[in-house]
Scaffold this motif. Structure first.
Motif, mmCIF file in Angstrom:
data_model
loop_
_atom_site.group_PDB
_atom_site.id
_atom_site.type_symbol
_atom_site.label_atom_id
_atom_site.label_comp_id
_atom_site.label_asym_id
_atom_site.label_seq_id
_atom_site.Cartn_x
_atom_site.Cartn_y
_atom_site.Cartn_z
ATOM 1 N N SER A 250 0.808 -1.220 0.000
ATOM 2 C CA SER A 250 0.000 0.000 0.000
ATOM 3 C C SER A 250 0.839 1.267 0.000
ATOM 4 O O SER A 250 0.399 2.320 -0.471
ATOM 5 C CB SER A 250 -0.959 0.015 1.195
ATOM 6 N N GLN A 290 -4.506 0.220 7.232
ATOM 7 C CA GLN A 290 -4.035 -1.100 6.859
ATOM 8 C C GLN A 290 -4.158 -2.089 8.022
ATOM 9 O O GLN A 290 -4.454 -3.265 7.818
ATOM 10 C CB GLN A 290 -2.596 -1.044 6.368
ATOM 11 N N GLN A 294 -6.205 -5.395 7.457
ATOM 12 C CA GLN A 294 -5.553 -6.701 7.491
ATOM 13 C C GLN A 294 -5.971 -7.542 8.705
ATOM 14 O O GLN A 294 -5.863 -8.772 8.672
ATOM 15 C CB GLN A 294 -4.038 -6.524 7.437
#
Length: 297
Positions: A250, A290, A294
């Motif tokens: 990312s 993130q 995740q």
């Protein structure tokens, strides 16, 4: 509970609007079989170094040690705003290495593990980059000798595999030990270690040299060093049952050579509201986003 209007999403969309930002690649989840519904988010304790504290990013946490440069915009605070834990403790501190989990980093700064208890259910951190002085000696050390050969690789010629060897032989066991220590104090906690975002582009750019004075040939060498660091952190997480958050996919294209509004890392010269070669507020928000993505939260 996640709010309907995400503060993190708003921050990231504002930064990307009109800038042609690439859509982040799908990132890995470690371990892939983990059940996100089993993750408890309170009490939440944030540990770690300057990438966790958001060093240099104003405003700062009132009453925190000035040397820690602990920002209210660090990724832990962003996560807490989303997760709304009933208890949140931030002991992140600029300059921390794994030894500062067990001992006082400086006067007035308690060992970070003191904040973790058997009741803790979520722990996040970035740690490892300062062990053996790897980050400072490589990125900042290379900047001091780059003028001798701007197009070449003077730093690689001087240091060879010194830093990657230290990461593999010293940083790796240090991170394993730190993660095990957290697990020992909080056996019921989800322990999360976030990887370091990409600092440099894939190849050297002369247009970036004024703000990131790294010789063109040393850029891939430093990128390899960072890859090795993130690899051993991921390996340590897997070995200890912690969760690794991969920032590499990312953060590509959001390095310190990207323009204002696109970059997540501020350059060595002329940084804006962050320490040199450290995440800005948008980068911290991306690290939080993130982590949520995740972990499946």
């Amino acid at each position: 509970m996640r709010r309907t209007t995400s503060v993190l999403a708003t921050t990231l969309l504002a930064a990307a609007a009109g800038l042609g930002a690439a859509v982040p690649a799908v990132a890995k989840v470690s371990p892939p079989s983990a059940n996100p519904h089993s993750i408890k988010t309170s009490p939440y304790v944030a540990l770690g170094d300057s990438y966790a504290s958001a060093a240099g990013v104003a405003p700062f946490v009132v009453g925190s040690p000035p040397a820690c440069s602990r920002s209210t915009l660090n990724f832990a605070h962003d996560l807490a705003a989303e997760l709304e834990p009933t208890s949140f403790t931030d002991v992140t501190c600029s300059g921390a290495d794994t030894s500062d989990f067990y001992a006082s980093q400086s006067p007035g700064v308690a060992p970070q593990l003191d904040a973790v208890t058997s009741k803790t259910r979520l722990v996040t951190m970035t740690i490892g980059g300062n062990d053996e002085g790897v980050f400072t000696n490589s990125f900042f050390g290379c900047a001091t000798i780059s003028a001798t050969d701007v197009l070449g690789n003077p730093c690689e010629r001087k240091y060879g595999t010194t830093f990657t060897d230290a990461i593999r032989t010293k940083t790796y066991p240090n991170v394993v030990k730190a993660l095990k220590a957290v697990k020992a104090k909080a056996p019921a906690a989800t322990v999360v270690i976030v990887g370091y975002p990409e600092i440099l582009p894939e190849v050297g750019r002369l247009s970036c040299y004024a703000s990131m004075p790294i010789s063109m040939g040393d850029v891939p060498w430093l990128n390899h060093e960072q890859d090795v660091l993130n690899e051993v952190i991921a390996k340590a997480a897997k070995q200890t049952g912690a969760r690794f958050i991969d920032m590499a996919p990312s953060s590509a294209g959001h390095d310190a050579c990207a323009p204002v509004g696109t970059r997540w890392i501020e350059p060595a010269l002329g940084p804006i509201n962050a320490f040199p070669v450290h995440p800005n507020a948008t980068g911290e928000a991306a690290m939080a986003e993130q982590t949520l993505l995740q972990l499946g939260l």
